[in-house]
Design a protein around this motif. Sequence first.
Motif, PDB file in Angstrom:
ATOM      1  N   LYS A 517       0.842  -1.197   0.000  1.00  0.00           N
ATOM      2  CA  LYS A 517       0.000   0.000   0.000  1.00  0.00           C
ATOM      3  C   LYS A 517       0.881   1.252   0.000  1.00  0.00           C
ATOM      4  O   LYS A 517       1.872   1.319   0.731  1.00  0.00           O
ATOM      5  N   ASP A 518       0.478   2.251  -0.797  1.00  0.00           N
ATOM      6  CA  ASP A 518       1.239   3.494  -0.903  1.00  0.00           C
ATOM      7  C   ASP A 518       1.115   4.330   0.365  1.00  0.00           C
ATOM      8  O   ASP A 518       0.150   4.191   1.136  1.00  0.00           O
ATOM      9  N   ASP A 576      -1.796   4.482   3.659  1.00  0.00           N
ATOM     10  CA  ASP A 576      -2.823   3.910   2.782  1.00  0.00           C
ATOM     11  C   ASP A 576      -3.416   4.993   1.867  1.00  0.00           C
ATOM     12  O   ASP A 576      -4.586   5.371   1.969  1.00  0.00           O
ATOM     13  N   THR A 577      -2.584   5.487   0.922  1.00  0.00           N
ATOM     14  CA  THR A 577      -2.984   6.604   0.058  1.00  0.00           C
ATOM     15  C   THR A 577      -3.169   6.144  -1.379  1.00  0.00           C
ATOM     16  O   THR A 577      -2.825   5.013  -1.741  1.00  0.00           O
ATOM     17  N   THR A 578      -3.710   7.044  -2.212  1.00  0.00           N
ATOM     18  CA  THR A 578      -3.845   6.829  -3.651  1.00  0.00           C
ATOM     19  C   THR A 578      -3.189   7.989  -4.386  1.00  0.00           C
ATOM     20  O   THR A 578      -2.669   8.925  -3.753  1.00  0.00           O
ATOM     21  N   TYR A 579      -3.270   7.969  -5.690  1.00  0.00           N
ATOM     22  CA  TYR A 579      -2.623   9.032  -6.479  1.00  0.00           C
ATOM     23  C   TYR A 579      -3.317  10.377  -6.270  1.00  0.00           C
ATOM     24  O   TYR A 579      -2.756  11.436  -6.535  1.00  0.00           O
ATOM     25  N   LYS A 580      -4.575  10.378  -5.781  1.00  0.00           N
ATOM     26  CA  LYS A 580      -5.306  11.617  -5.550  1.00  0.00           C
ATOM     27  C   LYS A 580      -5.013  12.233  -4.180  1.00  0.00           C
ATOM     28  O   LYS A 580      -5.373  13.372  -3.907  1.00  0.00           O
ATOM     29  N   THR A 581      -4.391  11.445  -3.292  1.00  0.00           N
ATOM     30  CA  THR A 581      -4.226  11.869  -1.914  1.00  0.00           C
ATOM     31  C   THR A 581      -3.453  13.176  -1.794  1.00  0.00           C
ATOM     32  O   THR A 581      -3.817  14.072  -1.020  1.00  0.00           O
ATOM     33  N   ARG A 614       5.922  10.612  -2.410  1.00  0.00           N
ATOM     34  CA  ARG A 614       5.166   9.334  -2.362  1.00  0.00           C
ATOM     35  C   ARG A 614       6.123   8.185  -2.049  1.00  0.00           C
ATOM     36  O   ARG A 614       7.214   8.099  -2.607  1.00  0.00           O
ATOM     37  N   ASP A 616       6.624   4.369  -2.564  1.00  0.00           N
ATOM     38  CA  ASP A 616       6.171   3.276  -3.439  1.00  0.00           C
ATOM     39  C   ASP A 616       6.671   1.951  -2.882  1.00  0.00           C
ATOM     40  O   ASP A 616       7.872   1.678  -2.899  1.00  0.00           O
TER      41      ASP A 616
END
Length: 642
Positions: A517-518, A576-581, A614, A616
Amino acid sequence: MKSIRAKIVGLVVASLTFAFSIYSVLLYINLKKIIVNNQERHLSSLAAAASQDIALWLDGRKREMSALSNSISLSDNKQSSIKAYLRIHARTNPEYEMVFYSNVRGEAFTSSDVAANIIDRAYFQKVLATGRAVVSNPVVSHQSKLPIVVIASPVKKGDFIVGVVGCAIPIDYLSQQISNVVPLYTKSVFIVQGDGTTIIHADRKLVLKHNAFKDPQVDPSLKDVVGRMISHKKGVAKYVYDNIPKYLAFTPVPGSDWSLAINVPVRDVLGQLSPVNRLIVGTPIFVVILTSILIGFLLIVFIVRPITNLRDKISMVECGDLDTQVEHVSRDEIGQLADSFNRMVKTIKYERKKIEQSEEKYRNLFENSMVGIFQTTPNGQFLSANPFLARLFGYDSPQEMMMQLSDVGQQHYADPKDRDFFRRTLEKEEVIRGFETRLLKKDGTVRWASLTARAVRDYAGELIYYEGTLEDITERKRLEQQLHKMSLTDELTGLYNRRGFISLSEQQLKIAVRTKKDMHLFFIDLDKMKRINDRLGHKEGDKALIEVAAILKEVFRGSDIIGRMGGDEFAVLVIDTTYKTEKVLKDRLQRALYDHNRLGGRNYQLDLSMGIERYDPANPCSLDELIARADASMYKEKREKS
């Protein structure tokens, strides 16, 4: 006064007479054992011989079928030729219900031109699987609808099986063959197949209809015997059937899945002792009566009366009278016993006084001790507790505590697993020292305690109870937790300090690699902090730092790790992030900063510079590398502002 030894001489003379009766009883027992052993050996021999005869008879039928299969394999394989062989063999052996032939598809015809399909028959499948002649368990005949045993053999052409030939023998005929080799005077010969079903028995109602394992009324001893029979064991056993005890010899029948048993009622075996019983039993009874009278008289005069007197005195001691003494005049062993008893009573009286003094000291210690003292059973019931222990946990008295806590593991321990560990340690090590655990007070609040205890066992080594002491360490634990919190927390803002942030973040990086999880790292700096300190003072600078900490707590989640890295620098590890975070949180942070600046109340505006990186998990890096990249991004933004 005569010595007691002289008195015993008279008893020995009487005992010699009594020994004769004992000898007679032992003689009877030995004779019984010999007769039973001989009968068991006889039954075993009879069962073995019968089993071997049946096996030979079955083997002869197998050879007949093998010879018939050879004849068929040498023929032109036409159905008419095969039927001719079957009819000849059927006429030669009228005891057979039928003789049949089947191809490998199970399409069979008999010597009497009856057609059937036997592909579902177990013996047919076994012949095809093994390529050898077999004896089947009883099946119901397609032709007569009666129980039969099939002996079948493969018909081969070269190395290939092209068919199966066999004969069907009625169970009744097989029973007659058994009666020819076993004398049925007991009417107790039977055979069971591999699943315990009776296939041959004098009572035809039981044939193929009775299974000892499935009959709830069968005595367990018979079930055990049948179990050994179907395991292809041999031996002799005793069991009960229809409330009649019997001896049974059993042995497997070679070349089949059967076991044969022969039994005889126990009464028939023991009946052979009848002529001897009267002589062997009658004589000891007569001798015992005379000997008992003589021994009884001697015992009453020389032993019973003095011992009765001693017994009465012992009863008085049991009731608490330690001033009693045995009066005696003889100098024999009973007189010496009386002297020993008198000395023992005096010793008991002295030792009791010492015990009472010791108990009083222990009672004072137990009642007035400033540590908890307890005894509990292994299953968690209090046997005793001192007043300090009761007061410590909010109870008015030890009695109230013991009455309300019937299971300390579930009711007294904050974590019942601690009680399980406490028990396992004591059972293994016998002693436990300084065991720290959380215990519940009467009102449900928690106190920390340090337990020291030992396991108490009886003379046989069986665990009776646990006993030990309890020290209240709640205050010490509170101080330890406070010191631990201080070592990880920034005192001014309440956020994690640099040490706490790095410690928790490194753990989170390991989790991210495992869960794939990012994460995002925000590295934030309060702009113009030096100007605030220089113009307005460090107290106002501290307020600015506290307000920034409040903004970060407002924007980020409770699961995110927020820390003050030192001076005017902050870091947030968003989990627990996404590319929009990145964009969402950056906008939210700017909006919160704007709202706080609108509130006013200070002579400056809060402004933040931030670097965002970020993490990865597919290309992991160390926390130091991640912080360095975010720090560089933050300084880049700060330079662009200036």
